[in-house]
Write an enzyme that holds these catalytic residues in place. Structure first.
Site, PDB file in Angstrom:
ATOM      1  N   GLU A 249       0.856  -1.204   0.000  1.00 53.87           N
ATOM      2  CA  GLU A 249       0.000   0.000   0.000  1.00 53.87           C
ATOM      3  C   GLU A 249       0.878   1.235   0.000  1.00 53.87           C
ATOM      4  O   GLU A 249       1.999   1.197   0.491  1.00 53.87           O
ATOM      5  CB  GLU A 249      -0.940  -0.028   1.212  1.00 53.87           C
ATOM      6  N   PHE A 250       0.346   2.306  -0.555  1.00 51.17           N
ATOM      7  CA  PHE A 250       1.086   3.573  -0.569  1.00 51.17           C
ATOM      8  C   PHE A 250       0.198   4.671   0.024  1.00 51.17           C
ATOM      9  O   PHE A 250       0.173   5.799  -0.454  1.00 51.17           O
ATOM     10  CB  PHE A 250       1.503   3.927  -2.008  1.00 51.17           C
TER      11      PHE A 250
ATOM     12  N   ASN B 285       9.610   4.748  -0.091  1.00 45.41           N
ATOM     13  CA  ASN B 285       9.612   5.496   1.168  1.00 45.41           C
ATOM     14  C   ASN B 285      11.006   6.047   1.491  1.00 45.41           C
ATOM     15  O   ASN B 285      11.131   7.148   2.017  1.00 45.41           O
ATOM     16  CB  ASN B 285       9.069   4.627   2.314  1.00 45.41           C
TER      17      ASN B 285
ATOM     18  N   CYS C  60       5.758   5.229   8.933  1.00 44.88           N
ATOM     19  CA  CYS C  60       6.386   4.544   7.787  1.00 44.88           C
ATOM     20  C   CYS C  60       7.814   4.977   7.491  1.00 44.88           C
ATOM     21  O   CYS C  60       8.712   4.139   7.458  1.00 44.88           O
ATOM     22  CB  CYS C  60       5.538   4.759   6.539  1.00 44.88           C
TER      23      CYS C  60
HETATM   24  C1  UDX Z   1       4.140   7.743   3.941  1.00 44.44           C
HETATM   25  C2  UDX Z   1       4.149   7.514   2.420  1.00 44.44           C
HETATM   26  O1  UDX Z   1       3.933   8.763   1.745  1.00 44.44           O
HETATM   27  C3  UDX Z   1       3.071   6.510   2.037  1.00 44.44           C
HETATM   28  O2  UDX Z   1       3.154   6.248   0.646  1.00 44.44           O
HETATM   29  C4  UDX Z   1       3.323   5.233   2.813  1.00 44.44           C
HETATM   30  O3  UDX Z   1       2.403   4.257   2.505  1.00 44.44           O
HETATM   31  C5  UDX Z   1       3.308   5.508   4.317  1.00 44.44           C
HETATM   32  O4  UDX Z   1       4.307   6.510   4.600  1.00 44.44           O
HETATM   33  P1  UDX Z   1       2.732   9.130   5.729  1.00 44.44           P
HETATM   34  O5  UDX Z   1       3.588   8.476   6.772  1.00 44.44           O
HETATM   35  O6  UDX Z   1       1.258   9.230   5.954  1.00 44.44           O
HETATM   36  O7  UDX Z   1       2.907   8.356   4.326  1.00 44.44           O
HETATM   37  O8  UDX Z   1       3.291  10.604   5.553  1.00 44.44           O
HETATM   38  P2  UDX Z   1       3.845  11.538   4.398  1.00 44.44           P
HETATM   39  O9  UDX Z   1       2.803  12.487   3.964  1.00 44.44           O
HETATM   40  O10 UDX Z   1       4.556  10.773   3.347  1.00 44.44           O
HETATM   41  O11 UDX Z   1       4.929  12.377   5.275  1.00 44.44           O
HETATM   42  C6  UDX Z   1       6.000  11.702   5.937  1.00 44.44           C
HETATM   43  C7  UDX Z   1       6.813  12.669   6.771  1.00 44.44           C
HETATM   44  O12 UDX Z   1       7.574  13.553   5.972  1.00 44.44           O
HETATM   45  C8  UDX Z   1       5.989  13.560   7.693  1.00 44.44           C
HETATM   46  O13 UDX Z   1       6.674  13.680   8.935  1.00 44.44           O
HETATM   47  C9  UDX Z   1       5.939  14.887   6.975  1.00 44.44           C
HETATM   48  O14 UDX Z   1       5.755  15.999   7.840  1.00 44.44           O
HETATM   49  C10 UDX Z   1       7.315  14.903   6.344  1.00 44.44           C
HETATM   50  N1  UDX Z   1       7.377  15.732   5.135  1.00 44.44           N
HETATM   51  C11 UDX Z   1       6.702  15.349   4.012  1.00 44.44           C
HETATM   52  C12 UDX Z   1       8.131  16.905   5.134  1.00 44.44           C
HETATM   53  O15 UDX Z   1       8.727  17.291   6.156  1.00 44.44           O
HETATM   54  N2  UDX Z   1       8.210  17.624   3.970  1.00 44.44           N
HETATM   55  C13 UDX Z   1       7.568  17.251   2.836  1.00 44.44           C
HETATM   56  O16 UDX Z   1       7.701  17.959   1.815  1.00 44.44           O
HETATM   57  C14 UDX Z   1       6.783  16.084   2.856  1.00 44.44           C
END
Ligand code: UDX
Length: 423
Positions: free
Chosen positions: A148-149, A205, A257
């Site tokens: 899953e993503f 990831n 994740c």
């Molecule tokens: C992530 C992956 O995107 C998803 O595909 C996977 O299945 C699960 O892990 P998620 O953990 O919900 O999803 O968060 P995501 O929106 O990807 O952000 C991850 C982290 O990076 C967060 O702490 C977010 O604040 C940080 N982030 C993200 C940044 O600091 N800057 C960005 O530009 C994007």
């Protein structure tokens, strides 16, 4: 199609509700009876936009059901999705014991030829391990990898409008059935071997984590060298080879994740005899970036007696109440360890995320009598708080905006000293 989903966490519950919305019959197995009760009332404890109404629609249509017994849930299912936790072991590798226990619990109830598909992120080689377990147990079933993503906060939309669907299998019939399941979604499907499918999740990831760590490193250099990260990223993002997505500087990546999967990828490399130093340095860089924010706050506090910090935001990102590996929580906990009183407010987190946190009822309350106000999560409502009353209620004047969401001019007009990330 007849589907089972084992595990009703945010991935399992979102997948199940979405599959039911596509017209499939979905039986969910969940070992926590309280969670089953809540889901049967369409009142999930998972803060995921649209989830409760999608569950309610699934229950009303009769296509979605929840069961406390996994063996019952898999009965009659053509495809059984495993959406189970794979926590990190101390060496960073993923712990598969929950998946193994569920296979043992359900093997004798699987219908002949059922496909057991791993939705959870599982280490490369899990397909072989799961296949061996099912065959030892005498189950006549196939295994597949179907990572899953889904992002917390947009899980339903991500499920129904994915950029791609990845199916890892050696069997043409399995690829065909899984492709059929998703046909109405209309997304590109990549069929590959199981190890590559498992790797796609980790590599994706780790790449996302690398982009964030890269943006934060450039932000730190900008700050030291007198450049402005916002314009630097704008200029970089205009290059089509780079793009502007997933490059926002902040307090570091967190969540359930990215930190876990980067650690697991290093462990997968090391088990295979490869030193994945690039990924290891992304992990180190992320932690030192968060720690540098703590140092910045402590420097502003100096030798103030009985120091107090207000923390706006605890969730690892906006749009979720999830505090797992949240940089905001790490910052607060580190300050508490240093003898600082931390008063936090988060629109979706009401309980203290760790010992020592004091919780305020609103953003202004969290700023009351503090020496420094820190923005830890990019909740849009924080950008709309009127800063005059906030400044009046604070003891000090510093605002450290780890998400660059507060307007610097507004903060300065309110008499605050503004410090963002990378500018
Ligand atoms: C992530 C992956 O995107 C998803 O595909 C996977 O299945 C699960 O892990 P998620 O953990 O919900 O999803 O968060 P995501 O929106 O990807 O952000 C991850 C982290 O990076 C967060 O702490 C977010 O604040 C940080 N982030 C993200 C940044 O600091 N800057 C960005 O530009 C994007």
């Amino acid at each position: 199609m007849d589907i089972a989903v084992i595990g009703a966490g945010y991935v399992g519950a979102a997948c199940a509700a979405c599959l039911a919305s596509l017209g499939h019959r979905v039986q969910v197995g969940e070992r926590d009876p309280a969670r089953v009760e809540r889901l049967l009332e369409a009142k999930s404890d998972i803060h995921e936009p649209g989830l409760d109404s999608a569950v309610a629609a699934g229950l009303a249509s009769g296509l979605l059901s929840f069961h406390g017994n996994n063996a019952v849930a898999v009965e009659g299912a053509e495809i059984v999705f495993l959406a189970l936790p794979t926590p990190s072991t101390p060496d960073g590798s993923a712990d598969l014991s929950i998946i193994e226990a569920v296979l043992r619990e359900t093997a004798s109830s699987l219908q002949r030829g059922a496909i057991v598909a791993a939705k959870s992120t599982v280490p490369v080689g899990s397909y072989d391990r799961m296949t061996a377990i099912l065959s030892d147990l005498g189950a006549d079933a196939f295994v597949a990898s179907n990572p899953e993503f889904l992002r917390a906060g947009s899980a339903l939309d991500d499920f129904l409008n994915p950029d791609r669907i990845v199916i890892g299998t050696h069997e043409a019939s399995v690829a065909e059935k899984m492709t059929e399941l998703y046909r109405s979604i209309g997304a590109p499907v990549l069929v590959t071997d199981p190890a590559s499918a498992e790797m796609i999740k980790y590599a994706s990831n780790a790449y996302l984590a690398t982009r964030v760590a890269f943006a934060n490193t450039i932000a730190d250099i900008c700050e030291a060298a007198g450049a402005d990260i916002s314009d630097v990223l704008k200029g970089m993002g205009m290059d089509k080879r780079i793009g502007s997505h997933f490059l926002k500087p902040g307090p570091g990546f967190g969540g359930s994740c990215l930190p876990k999967d980067t650690r697991a990828l290093v462990a997968i490399g090391s088990e295979a005899g490869f030193d994945a130093d690039l990924i290891a340095s992304v992990i180190r860089s992320n932690r030192s970036h968060t720690d540098a924010i703590v140092t910045k706050i402590l420097t502003v506090i100096g030798n103030t007696s009985s120091p107090r910090v207000g923390l706006w935001g605890l969730a690892f990102k906006a749009g979720t109440g999830d505090v797992r590996e949240s940089p905001a929580v790490h910052i607060g906990a580190s300050l508490i360890d240093q003898g600082v009183t931390v008063t936090a407010f988060d629109p979706m987190v009401t309980k203290p995320p760790a010992p020592g946190f004091e919780m305020a009822a609103d953003a202004v309350g969290a700023a009351s009598q503090v020496d420094v106000l820190v923005i830890g999560t990019e909740w849009p409502e924080f950008a709309d708080v009127e800063l005059g009353p906030v400044a009046d209620s604070m003891r000090g004047t510093a605002i450290i905006d780890a998400r660059n969401i507060i307007n610097q001019q507004d903060a300065e007009a309110a008499g605050l000293t503004y410090m963002g990330v990378g500018r």
